[in-house]
Design a protein around this motif. Structure first.
Motif, PDB file in Angstrom:
ATOM      1  N   ALA A  13       3.381  -2.199   4.456  1.00 34.38           N
ATOM      2  CA  ALA A  13       3.248  -0.871   3.975  1.00 34.38           C
ATOM      3  C   ALA A  13       2.205  -0.666   2.853  1.00 34.38           C
ATOM      4  O   ALA A  13       1.508   0.159   2.824  1.00 34.38           O
ATOM      5  CB  ALA A  13       4.460  -0.070   3.527  1.00 34.38           C
ATOM      6  N   ARG A  14       2.557  -1.898   2.097  1.00 32.13           N
ATOM      7  CA  ARG A  14       1.258  -1.955   1.089  1.00 32.13           C
ATOM      8  C   ARG A  14      -0.035  -2.161   1.482  1.00 32.13           C
ATOM      9  O   ARG A  14      -1.086  -1.240   1.444  1.00 32.13           O
ATOM     10  CB  ARG A  14       1.642  -2.956  -0.083  1.00 32.13           C
ATOM     11  N   LYS A  15      -0.119  -3.141   2.478  1.00 35.76           N
ATOM     12  CA  LYS A  15      -1.368  -3.580   3.090  1.00 35.76           C
ATOM     13  C   LYS A  15      -1.887  -2.166   4.136  1.00 35.76           C
ATOM     14  O   LYS A  15      -3.173  -1.920   3.959  1.00 35.76           O
ATOM     15  CB  LYS A  15      -1.247  -4.898   3.849  1.00 35.76           C
ATOM     16  N   ALA A  16      -1.002  -1.754   4.679  1.00 38.28           N
ATOM     17  CA  ALA A  16      -1.499  -0.597   5.546  1.00 38.28           C
ATOM     18  C   ALA A  16      -2.184   0.645   4.738  1.00 38.28           C
ATOM     19  O   ALA A  16      -3.029   1.228   5.194  1.00 38.28           O
ATOM     20  CB  ALA A  16      -0.398   0.143   6.428  1.00 38.28           C
ATOM     21  N   ALA A  17      -1.716   0.514   3.514  1.00 39.63           N
ATOM     22  CA  ALA A  17      -1.956   1.697   2.495  1.00 39.63           C
ATOM     23  C   ALA A  17      -3.506   1.220   1.759  1.00 39.63           C
ATOM     24  O   ALA A  17      -4.057   1.957   1.279  1.00 39.63           O
ATOM     25  CB  ALA A  17      -0.848   2.078   1.457  1.00 39.63           C
ATOM     26  N   GLY A  18      -3.700  -0.113   2.286  1.00 39.95           N
ATOM     27  CA  GLY A  18      -5.048  -0.570   1.513  1.00 39.95           C
ATOM     28  C   GLY A  18      -4.903  -0.713   0.100  1.00 39.95           C
ATOM     29  O   GLY A  18      -5.996  -0.902  -0.888  1.00 39.95           O
ATOM     30  N   LEU A  19      -3.656  -0.994  -0.412  1.00 36.49           N
ATOM     31  CA  LEU A  19      -3.506  -1.314  -1.759  1.00 36.49           C
ATOM     32  C   LEU A  19      -3.262  -2.519  -2.273  1.00 36.49           C
ATOM     33  O   LEU A  19      -2.520  -3.513  -1.355  1.00 36.49           O
ATOM     34  CB  LEU A  19      -2.295  -0.386  -2.254  1.00 36.49           C
ATOM     35  N   THR A  20      -3.649  -3.311  -3.422  1.00 34.43           N
ATOM     36  CA  THR A  20      -3.081  -4.461  -3.806  1.00 34.43           C
ATOM     37  C   THR A  20      -1.760  -4.344  -4.388  1.00 34.43           C
ATOM     38  O   THR A  20      -1.472  -3.319  -4.724  1.00 34.43           O
ATOM     39  CB  THR A  20      -4.274  -5.010  -4.909  1.00 34.43           C
ATOM     40  N   GLN A  21      -1.308  -5.577  -4.709  1.00 41.46           N
ATOM     41  CA  GLN A  21      -0.044  -5.401  -5.336  1.00 41.46           C
ATOM     42  C   GLN A  21      -0.005  -4.561  -6.815  1.00 41.46           C
ATOM     43  O   GLN A  21       0.738  -3.816  -7.086  1.00 41.46           O
ATOM     44  CB  GLN A  21       0.602  -6.713  -5.651  1.00 41.46           C
ATOM     45  N   ALA A  22      -1.149  -4.950  -7.563  1.00 37.60           N
ATOM     46  CA  ALA A  22      -1.218  -4.369  -8.697  1.00 37.60           C
ATOM     47  C   ALA A  22      -1.622  -2.902  -8.502  1.00 37.60           C
ATOM     48  O   ALA A  22      -1.255  -2.042  -9.604  1.00 37.60           O
ATOM     49  CB  ALA A  22      -2.588  -4.852  -9.531  1.00 37.60           C
ATOM     50  N   GLU A  23      -2.626  -2.514  -7.669  1.00 41.81           N
ATOM     51  CA  GLU A  23      -2.496  -1.030  -7.382  1.00 41.81           C
ATOM     52  C   GLU A  23      -1.226  -0.391  -7.007  1.00 41.81           C
ATOM     53  O   GLU A  23      -0.952   1.120  -7.628  1.00 41.81           O
ATOM     54  CB  GLU A  23      -3.643  -0.779  -6.291  1.00 41.81           C
ATOM     55  N   LEU A  24      -0.444  -0.772  -6.228  1.00 39.81           N
ATOM     56  CA  LEU A  24       0.849  -0.346  -5.883  1.00 39.81           C
ATOM     57  C   LEU A  24       1.906  -0.270  -6.941  1.00 39.81           C
ATOM     58  O   LEU A  24       2.428   0.762  -7.308  1.00 39.81           O
ATOM     59  CB  LEU A  24       1.471  -1.215  -4.643  1.00 39.81           C
ATOM     60  N   ALA A  25       1.700  -1.414  -7.919  1.00 32.99           N
ATOM     61  CA  ALA A  25       2.500  -1.275  -9.129  1.00 32.99           C
ATOM     62  C   ALA A  25       2.283  -0.124  -9.973  1.00 32.99           C
ATOM     63  O   ALA A  25       2.845   0.293 -10.401  1.00 32.99           O
ATOM     64  CB  ALA A  25       2.295  -2.630  -9.620  1.00 32.99           C
ATOM     65  N   LYS A  26       0.888   0.195 -10.331  1.00 29.60           N
ATOM     66  CA  LYS A  26       0.413   1.091 -11.033  1.00 29.60           C
ATOM     67  C   LYS A  26       0.998   2.555 -10.501  1.00 29.60           C
ATOM     68  O   LYS A  26       1.351   3.403 -11.300  1.00 29.60           O
ATOM     69  CB  LYS A  26      -0.951   1.130 -11.160  1.00 29.60           C
ATOM     70  N   LYS A  27       0.765   2.889  -9.171  1.00 27.61           N
ATOM     71  CA  LYS A  27       1.124   3.894  -8.573  1.00 27.61           C
ATOM     72  C   LYS A  27       2.650   4.078  -8.595  1.00 27.61           C
ATOM     73  O   LYS A  27       2.810   5.314  -8.765  1.00 27.61           O
ATOM     74  CB  LYS A  27       0.819   4.016  -6.796  1.00 27.61           C
TER      75      LYS A  27
END
Length: 67
Positions: A13-27
């Motif tokens: 799901a993170r990869k499909a959203a085009g996010l890095t782990q750091a970006e997902l963590a921030k969101k």
């Protein structure tokens, strides 16, 4: 549901959203190390899973099934 499955769902799901782990963590307002752990070896508490889902514009659903 195996623990591998939830790890894979979070990662995919993170990869499909085009996010890095750091970006997902921030969101999701989580530590980046938590995201890395949830994608590899630790099952997140439901509260954390809901934060991740919300950040990914998803919802959490659970089903209990007969074996």
């Amino acid at each position: 549901m195996s623990t591998h499955y939830i790890h894979q769902v979070i990662r995919d799901a993170r990869k499909a959203a085009g996010l890095t782990q750091a970006e997902l963590a921030k969101k999701a307002r989580l530590d980046p190390a938590n995201i890395a752990n949830y994608e590899t070896r630790i099952i997140p508490p439901i509260e954390k899973l809901e934060q991740i889902a919300k950040a990914l514009k998803k919802r959490v659903a659970m089903e209990l099934m007969d074996v």
